[in-house]
Design an enzyme around this catalytic site. Structure first.
Site, mmCIF file in Angstrom:
data_model
loop_
_atom_site.group_PDB
_atom_site.id
_atom_site.type_symbol
_atom_site.label_atom_id
_atom_site.label_comp_id
_atom_site.label_asym_id
_atom_site.label_seq_id
_atom_site.Cartn_x
_atom_site.Cartn_y
_atom_site.Cartn_z
ATOM 1 N N GLU A 102 -113.050 132.642 74.040
ATOM 2 C CA GLU A 102 -114.121 131.619 74.065
ATOM 3 C C GLU A 102 -115.373 132.162 74.745
ATOM 4 O OE1 GLU A 102 -115.591 129.155 73.157
ATOM 5 O OE2 GLU A 102 -114.432 127.321 73.034
ATOM 6 N N ASP A 103 -116.510 131.554 74.442
ATOM 7 C CA ASP A 103 -117.745 131.950 75.103
ATOM 8 C C ASP A 103 -117.841 131.336 76.502
ATOM 9 O OD1 ASP A 103 -118.032 129.362 74.107
ATOM 10 O OD2 ASP A 103 -120.016 129.695 73.231
ATOM 11 N N ASP A 106 -116.658 124.784 80.032
ATOM 12 C CA ASP A 106 -117.522 123.909 80.819
ATOM 13 C C ASP A 106 -116.631 122.799 81.399
ATOM 14 O OD1 ASP A 106 -119.977 122.928 81.737
ATOM 15 O OD2 ASP A 106 -120.377 121.823 79.921
ATOM 16 N N PHE A 155 -127.674 125.312 82.424
ATOM 17 C CA PHE A 155 -127.549 125.600 80.995
ATOM 18 C C PHE A 155 -128.015 127.020 80.702
ATOM 19 C CE2 PHE A 155 -128.934 125.522 76.556
ATOM 20 C CZ PHE A 155 -127.782 125.022 75.968
ATOM 21 N N ARG A 168 -129.002 133.024 70.247
ATOM 22 C CA ARG A 168 -127.701 133.718 70.232
ATOM 23 C C ARG A 168 -127.851 135.235 70.190
ATOM 24 N NH1 ARG A 168 -123.756 129.824 69.165
ATOM 25 N NH2 ARG A 168 -124.332 128.164 67.730
HETATM 26 P P1 5GP Z 1 -116.426 122.051 77.204
HETATM 27 O O1 5GP Z 1 -115.579 121.379 76.163
HETATM 28 O O2 5GP Z 1 -115.663 123.041 78.045
HETATM 29 O O3 5GP Z 1 -117.152 121.037 78.050
HETATM 30 O O4 5GP Z 1 -117.595 122.757 76.459
HETATM 31 C C1 5GP Z 1 -117.456 123.964 75.840
HETATM 32 C C2 5GP Z 1 -118.595 124.176 74.869
HETATM 33 O O5 5GP Z 1 -119.836 123.597 75.327
HETATM 34 C C3 5GP Z 1 -118.880 125.649 74.720
HETATM 35 O O6 5GP Z 1 -118.050 126.236 73.729
HETATM 36 C C4 5GP Z 1 -120.346 125.662 74.367
HETATM 37 O O7 5GP Z 1 -120.496 125.525 72.980
HETATM 38 C C5 5GP Z 1 -120.924 124.453 75.056
HETATM 39 N N1 5GP Z 1 -121.586 124.795 76.343
HETATM 40 C C6 5GP Z 1 -121.185 124.461 77.581
HETATM 41 N N2 5GP Z 1 -122.034 124.916 78.515
HETATM 42 C C7 5GP Z 1 -123.018 125.575 77.830
HETATM 43 C C8 5GP Z 1 -124.204 126.297 78.254
HETATM 44 O O8 5GP Z 1 -124.555 126.434 79.433
HETATM 45 N N3 5GP Z 1 -124.947 126.845 77.255
HETATM 46 C C9 5GP Z 1 -124.612 126.751 75.935
HETATM 47 N N4 5GP Z 1 -125.415 127.346 75.064
HETATM 48 N N5 5GP Z 1 -123.504 126.086 75.516
HETATM 49 C C10 5GP Z 1 -122.721 125.508 76.459
#
Ligand code: 5GP
Length: 178
Positions: A102-103, A106, A155, A168
């Site tokens: 995963e990238d 959050d 962010f 990206r």
């Molecule tokens: P989660 O389900 O863990 O809250 O969110 C995961 C997804 O939220 C990530 O795969 C990504 O797409 C998006 N996301 C969360 N934080 C960031 C951030 O700081 N920047 C970007 N570009 N995407 C984020």
């Protein structure tokens, strides 16, 4: 480029490509050590993790396979209204060692959804590799064994991550400037 403008927001470099690659190399070495002999199947979660996946996989030296998955949101009948469906898994995961790539984690809800879905396909074990983790935002308990970097709640864009589809392509990671 120290600062970039994407639509209405300004971003400043916060993690350079050199720092990123150092941590990606460390994570790859840990995976090479821990999963040797297990023929892991890496499941890269598109779109955000494409750059991390490429750099990570170039440093994986044990026999392995790689495939790509995507999460598609659609309106469904659930308490929250939006259900995220995992699409693109065509492999048989039975008795496989899986590494989700995963990238960013959050809140962790996306990862939880992935774990639930993959868990129903009878894998032997599931490991998590995430380029970034925002520990203060985590809402669910997750065992993220391979986290390249922990970051604050701001962010970020770059190195695969986007703001409204843009950003990206940058090799460094940028944090929004308030
Ligand atoms: P989660 O389900 O863990 O809250 O969110 C995961 C997804 O939220 C990530 O795969 C990504 O797409 C998006 N996301 C969360 N934080 C960031 C951030 O700081 N920047 C970007 N570009 N995407 C984020």
């Amino acid at each position: 480029m120290d600062t970039i403008q994407i639509k209405d927001k300004k971003f400043a470099v916060s993690i350079t490509e050199q720092e990123i690659l150092r941590e990606v190399t460390r994570v790859a070495n840990e995976i090479n050590r821990d999963l040797a002999g297990k023929n892991p199947l890496f499941l890269s979660v598109l779109n955000g993790s494409f750059m991390f996946t490429a750099d990570l996989m170039k440093r994986i030296t044990i026999p392995c396979e790689i495939s790509f998955v995507k999460l598609a949101s659609y309106q469904g009948v659930s308490s929250t209204g939006v259900i995220k469906e995992v699409i693109g898994i065509n492999e048989d995961l039975t008795d496989r060692t899986i590494v989700i790539v995963e990238d960013i984690v959050d809140t962790g809800l996306t990862m939880q959804r992935l774990l639930e879905n993959i868990g129903t396909r009878n894998p032997k074990e599931i490991h998590i590799a995430s380029l970034l983790v925002k520990p203060d935002k985590l809402k669910v308990a997750l065992n993220i064994e391979y986290a390249a970097m922990n970051i604050p709640n701001d962010f970020i864009v770059g190195y695969g991550l986007d703001y409204d589809g843009f950003g990206r392509n940058y090799p460094d990671i940028y944090t929004v400037v308030e």
